[in-house]
Design an enzyme around this catalytic site. Structure first.
Site, PDB file in Angstrom:
ATOM      1  CB  THR A  95      -0.900   0.031   1.249  1.00 31.82           C
ATOM      2  OG1 THR A  95      -1.650  -1.175   1.303  1.00 31.82           O
ATOM      3  CG2 THR A  95      -1.848   1.224   1.199  1.00 31.82           C
ATOM      4  CE  LYS A 170      -4.790  -1.467   1.986  1.00 26.59           C
ATOM      5  NZ  LYS A 170      -5.449  -2.492   2.794  1.00 26.59           N
ATOM      6  CE  LYS A 245       1.362   2.326   4.583  1.00 20.41           C
ATOM      7  NZ  LYS A 245       1.457   1.184   3.729  1.00 20.41           N
TER       8      LYS A 245
HETATM    9  P1  NAD Z   1       5.916  -5.977   7.320  1.00 17.99           P
HETATM   10  O1  NAD Z   1       6.753  -4.874   7.859  1.00 17.99           O
HETATM   11  O2  NAD Z   1       5.533  -7.113   8.203  1.00 17.99           O
HETATM   12  O3  NAD Z   1       6.635  -6.612   6.014  1.00 17.99           O
HETATM   13  C1  NAD Z   1       7.377  -5.867   5.095  1.00 17.99           C
HETATM   14  C2  NAD Z   1       8.640  -6.653   4.748  1.00 17.99           C
HETATM   15  O4  NAD Z   1       9.381  -5.950   3.746  1.00 17.99           O
HETATM   16  C3  NAD Z   1       9.568  -6.842   5.959  1.00 17.99           C
HETATM   17  O5  NAD Z   1       9.806  -8.224   6.165  1.00 17.99           O
HETATM   18  C4  NAD Z   1      10.825  -6.073   5.560  1.00 17.99           C
HETATM   19  O6  NAD Z   1      12.020  -6.654   6.044  1.00 17.99           O
HETATM   20  C5  NAD Z   1      10.742  -6.140   4.038  1.00 17.99           C
HETATM   21  N1  NAD Z   1      11.531  -5.084   3.384  1.00 17.99           N
HETATM   22  C6  NAD Z   1      11.531  -3.748   3.636  1.00 17.99           C
HETATM   23  N2  NAD Z   1      12.374  -3.111   2.819  1.00 17.99           N
HETATM   24  C7  NAD Z   1      12.932  -4.055   2.017  1.00 17.99           C
HETATM   25  C8  NAD Z   1      13.896  -4.019   0.973  1.00 17.99           C
HETATM   26  N3  NAD Z   1      14.484  -2.872   0.582  1.00 17.99           N
HETATM   27  N4  NAD Z   1      14.239  -5.184   0.378  1.00 17.99           N
HETATM   28  C9  NAD Z   1      13.681  -6.347   0.790  1.00 17.99           C
HETATM   29  N5  NAD Z   1      12.752  -6.457   1.765  1.00 17.99           N
HETATM   30  C10 NAD Z   1      12.391  -5.317   2.376  1.00 17.99           C
HETATM   31  O7  NAD Z   1       4.622  -5.269   6.719  1.00 17.99           O
HETATM   32  P2  NAD Z   1       3.218  -5.963   6.332  1.00 17.99           P
HETATM   33  O8  NAD Z   1       2.285  -5.877   7.489  1.00 17.99           O
HETATM   34  O9  NAD Z   1       3.496  -7.276   5.685  1.00 17.99           O
HETATM   35  O10 NAD Z   1       2.687  -4.901   5.262  1.00 17.99           O
HETATM   36  C11 NAD Z   1       3.229  -4.819   3.947  1.00 17.99           C
HETATM   37  C12 NAD Z   1       2.330  -3.901   3.117  1.00 17.99           C
HETATM   38  O11 NAD Z   1       1.017  -4.457   3.058  1.00 17.99           O
HETATM   39  C13 NAD Z   1       2.195  -2.487   3.684  1.00 17.99           C
HETATM   40  O12 NAD Z   1       2.172  -1.566   2.641  1.00 17.99           O
HETATM   41  C14 NAD Z   1       0.857  -2.537   4.405  1.00 17.99           C
HETATM   42  O13 NAD Z   1       0.255  -1.254   4.495  1.00 17.99           O
HETATM   43  C15 NAD Z   1       0.076  -3.485   3.516  1.00 17.99           C
HETATM   44  N6  NAD Z   1      -1.004  -4.228   4.166  1.00 17.99           N
HETATM   45  C16 NAD Z   1      -0.823  -4.788   5.390  1.00 17.99           C
HETATM   46  C17 NAD Z   1      -1.881  -5.488   5.991  1.00 17.99           C
HETATM   47  C18 NAD Z   1      -1.729  -6.147   7.347  1.00 17.99           C
HETATM   48  O14 NAD Z   1      -2.758  -6.557   7.919  1.00 17.99           O
HETATM   49  N7  NAD Z   1      -0.526  -6.304   7.876  1.00 17.99           N
HETATM   50  C19 NAD Z   1      -3.106  -5.610   5.319  1.00 17.99           C
HETATM   51  C20 NAD Z   1      -3.253  -5.050   4.048  1.00 17.99           C
HETATM   52  C21 NAD Z   1      -2.181  -4.363   3.478  1.00 17.99           C
END
Ligand code: NAD
Length: 296
Positions: A95, A170, A245
């Site tokens: 997102t 979204k 965010k």
């Molecule tokens: P998270 O922080 O658990 O996962 C993100 C991952 O990306 C981490 O493991 C991090 O190490 C990795 N990362 C960051 N920078 C990186 C890079 N340069 N290279 C490689 N890996 C990298 O976050 P999440 O909860 O999985 O959310 C991810 C996205 O999904 C966000 O944009 C969030 O808004 C969206 N989202 C989350 C949810 C939820 O319920 N958690 C639901 C819908 C959407």
């Protein structure tokens, strides 16, 4: 079955990538966190070792990164676009803001690569179950072709329009979610202060006009819905910092579009206070702490 590269296997990307493995796709993953990568290699994925390693030699590259900053790093600075084969479909499921999404789309198009912005809804529960809703922006024909892989992670695959339109859908969704989570937290705080038992209140709300996905999946007090993050000290789930965010993205978009979103503005302010108090790493349902004055 497709060859899939997956970058960002955290709370959401982890189970999404695992579902692709379970669906029979050949998956290689990359993440800054070795622990997150290990989780996937144990599930049958390959360790791609780098962004370029994940992006090259695959039919589809999926990214699931925290914000537009990381999406920019992965696609533009670290050249995932350049490392991808000419016919690879790039799918950013993170997102992020509409402007960055469009910038990445434009860079992909300039390099002759096909791309979708495809943020998701359904939370970690939906990611685990493979029942996410995907909101997709980009070329309709690319969306149709990507369905074979998206269907391994989600049940509702929605084409929303051109580049950035998935992100637009979204932030509309998450503005409602942020407002609703705060409303549920206010109701539980009021109900319990008035002397209502929390299980009784949950039973009433979940069978009444106040019922919602946020109530049932993000109940802000432990007990009534045992699977919710409040039962495990608010470990996410969906971190409050990510909700802030998304609310800020909604407010920036509303300002640009000249649209009044007073409830969205109120929820943004509440989350900002909660994060300033140190709650950003906790699940979004921990917003009840700021409503209760941190009594719980
Ligand atoms: P998270 O922080 O658990 O996962 C993100 C991952 O990306 C981490 O493991 C991090 O190490 C990795 N990362 C960051 N920078 C990186 C890079 N340069 N290279 C490689 N890996 C990298 O976050 P999440 O909860 O999985 O959310 C991810 C996205 O999904 C966000 O944009 C969030 O808004 C969206 N989202 C989350 C949810 C939820 O319920 N958690 C639901 C819908 C959407």
């Amino acid at each position: 079955m497709a060859k899939v590269g997956f970058i960002g296997v955290g709370n959401m990307g982890g189970p999404m990538a695992r579902n692709l493995v379970n669906a029979g796709h050949q998956v290689k993953v990359h993440d800054l966190s070795a622990e997150a990568v290990n989780f996937l290699t144990q599930a049958g994925a390959e360790d791609a070792g780098s962004i370029q390693g994940a992006a090259g030699g695959v039919d589809v590259l999926v990214t699931m990164l925290p914000t537009g900053v990381e999406a920019r790093t992965v696609f533009l600075d670290n050249e995932a676009i350049g490392a991808a084969d000419q016919d690879t479909i790039l799918i950013d499921a993170s997102t992020i803001d509409v402007a960055t999404a469009r910038e990445v789309h434009a860079a992909a198009a300039a390099a002759g690569r096909r791309m979708l912005d495809a943020p998701v809804s359904g939370g970690t529960v939906g990611a685990e179950a493979g029942t996410l809703t995907f909101m997709c922006g980009g070329d309709k024909a690319v969306f149709e072709e990507a369905k074979a892989v998206l269907g391994g992670m989600g049940k509702n695959l929605v084409y929303c329009g051109g580049p950035g339109m998935g992100q637009a859908a979204k932030i509309c969704n998450n503005m409602i979610a942020g407002i609703t989570v705060q409303a549920v937290a206010e109701s539980f705080t009021l109900g319990e202060t008035l002397g209502l038992d929390r299980d009784t209140l949950f039973n009433v709300l979940s069978t009444s006009t106040a019922d919602s996905w946020c109530l049932r999946n993000l109940c802000p007090v432990p007990g009534p819905a045992p699977a919710t993050p409040s039962n495990r000290d608010y470990q996410p789930g969906f971190a409050a910092a990510l909700m802030l965010k998304d609310l800020r993205l909604s407010q920036a978009a509303a300002q640009l579009a000249g649209v009044a979103t007073p409830l969205g503005a109120a929820a943004t302010a509440t989350y900002a206070m909660h994060i300033a108090n140190g709650g950003g790493h906790l699940d979004t349902s921990s917003i009840i702490k700021i409503i209760q004055g941190d009594k719980d």
